[in-house]
Design a protein around this motif. Structure first.
Motif, PDB file in Angstrom:
ATOM      1  N   PRO A 237       0.832  -1.215   0.000  1.00  0.00           N
ATOM      2  CA  PRO A 237       0.000   0.000   0.000  1.00  0.00           C
ATOM      3  C   PRO A 237       0.864   1.262   0.000  1.00  0.00           C
ATOM      4  CG  PRO A 237       0.061  -0.972   2.196  1.00  0.00           C
ATOM      5  CD  PRO A 237       0.802  -1.923   1.285  1.00  0.00           C
ATOM      6  N   GLU A 238       0.264   2.385  -0.251  1.00  0.00           N
ATOM      7  CA  GLU A 238       0.889   3.720  -0.278  1.00  0.00           C
ATOM      8  C   GLU A 238       1.873   3.907  -1.425  1.00  0.00           C
ATOM      9  OE1 GLU A 238       1.784   6.124   3.267  1.00  0.00           O
ATOM     10  OE2 GLU A 238       1.024   4.411   4.412  1.00  0.00           O
ATOM     11  N   MET A 239       2.932   3.098  -1.450  1.00  0.00           N
ATOM     12  CA  MET A 239       3.853   3.132  -2.591  1.00  0.00           C
ATOM     13  C   MET A 239       4.401   1.735  -2.774  1.00  0.00           C
ATOM     14  SD  MET A 239       7.454   5.139  -3.220  1.00  0.00           S
ATOM     15  CE  MET A 239       6.827   6.795  -2.969  1.00  0.00           C
ATOM     16  N   ASP A 240       4.175   1.175  -3.956  1.00  0.00           N
ATOM     17  CA  ASP A 240       4.625  -0.201  -4.172  1.00  0.00           C
ATOM     18  C   ASP A 240       6.124  -0.252  -4.460  1.00  0.00           C
ATOM     19  OD1 ASP A 240       5.016   0.482  -6.872  1.00  0.00           O
ATOM     20  OD2 ASP A 240       3.232  -0.570  -7.564  1.00  0.00           O
ATOM     21  N   GLY A 241       6.631  -1.470  -4.561  1.00  0.00           N
ATOM     22  CA  GLY A 241       8.060  -1.668  -4.756  1.00  0.00           C
ATOM     23  C   GLY A 241       8.557  -1.192  -6.108  1.00  0.00           C
ATOM     24  N   ILE A 242       7.674  -1.213  -7.103  1.00  0.00           N
ATOM     25  CA  ILE A 242       8.083  -0.762  -8.442  1.00  0.00           C
ATOM     26  C   ILE A 242       8.393   0.731  -8.414  1.00  0.00           C
ATOM     27  CG2 ILE A 242       7.311  -0.457 -10.845  1.00  0.00           C
ATOM     28  CD1 ILE A 242       5.760  -3.108 -10.558  1.00  0.00           C
TER      29      ILE A 242
END
Length: 163
Positions: free
Chosen positions: A89-94
């Protein structure tokens, strides 16, 4: 609702950590590496931490649960390697990997990133690779394979710095 499951476990004799790799990499087992584990699932973070600290006894493992916190850690501290979950959530790893490659100062931007994912969709894996992960490990991860991939990336970084 209750559900039960049984895990038929076999008794194993504990293997000494020196058996994990036969490539002479165990010379690095005492190095105090700094690892950043980024995953929104506490169990995955715990498992990664246990594997890393079992193999690299003196290492320090910092855990965060999304890409925003990962970037904050990377701006504030030095790490030798990042284990980055793809879906969070919030900011993915990509996005987090893309941003660390673009926004951090040169030394930090070149940090080895090992992607973690249970997702086998080739399009998503390609997006992850394009974002800048050095390698990916599929979950659930195999302890020996994870250590080998981590050591490989640490060696690659070291030879890059030495050259």
């Amino acid at each position: 609702a209750h559900f039960w499951f049984y895990l038929p476990l076999q008794a194993q004799t504990p293997k000494s950590t020196t058996n994990i790799s036969h490539t002479g990499d165990d010379a690095h087992a005492d190095v105090a590496y700094q690892f950043l584990v980024v995953d929104d699932h506490p169990i995955n973070r715990l498992l990664a931490r246990q594997i890393l600290q079992k193999h690299w006894r003196n290492s320090k493992v910092v855990e965060v649960d999304n890409g925003v916190k990962a970037l904050a850690q990377l701006h504030a501290n030095h790490f030798d390697l990042v284990l980055m979950d793809m879906v969070m959530p919030e900011m993915d790893g990509i996005e987090a990997t893309q941003r660390l490659r673009q926004e951090l100062p040169a030394d930090a931007a070149n940090i080895p990133v090992l992607g973690l994912t249970a997702n086998v969709n080739p399009n998503d894996l390609e997006r992850f690779a394009k974002a800048g992960v050095d390698d990916t490990v599929l979950k659930p991860f195999d302890q020996v394979k994870l250590c080998e991939q981590v050591q490989h990336l640490l060696n690659k970084k070291k030879s890059f710095q030495d050259s």
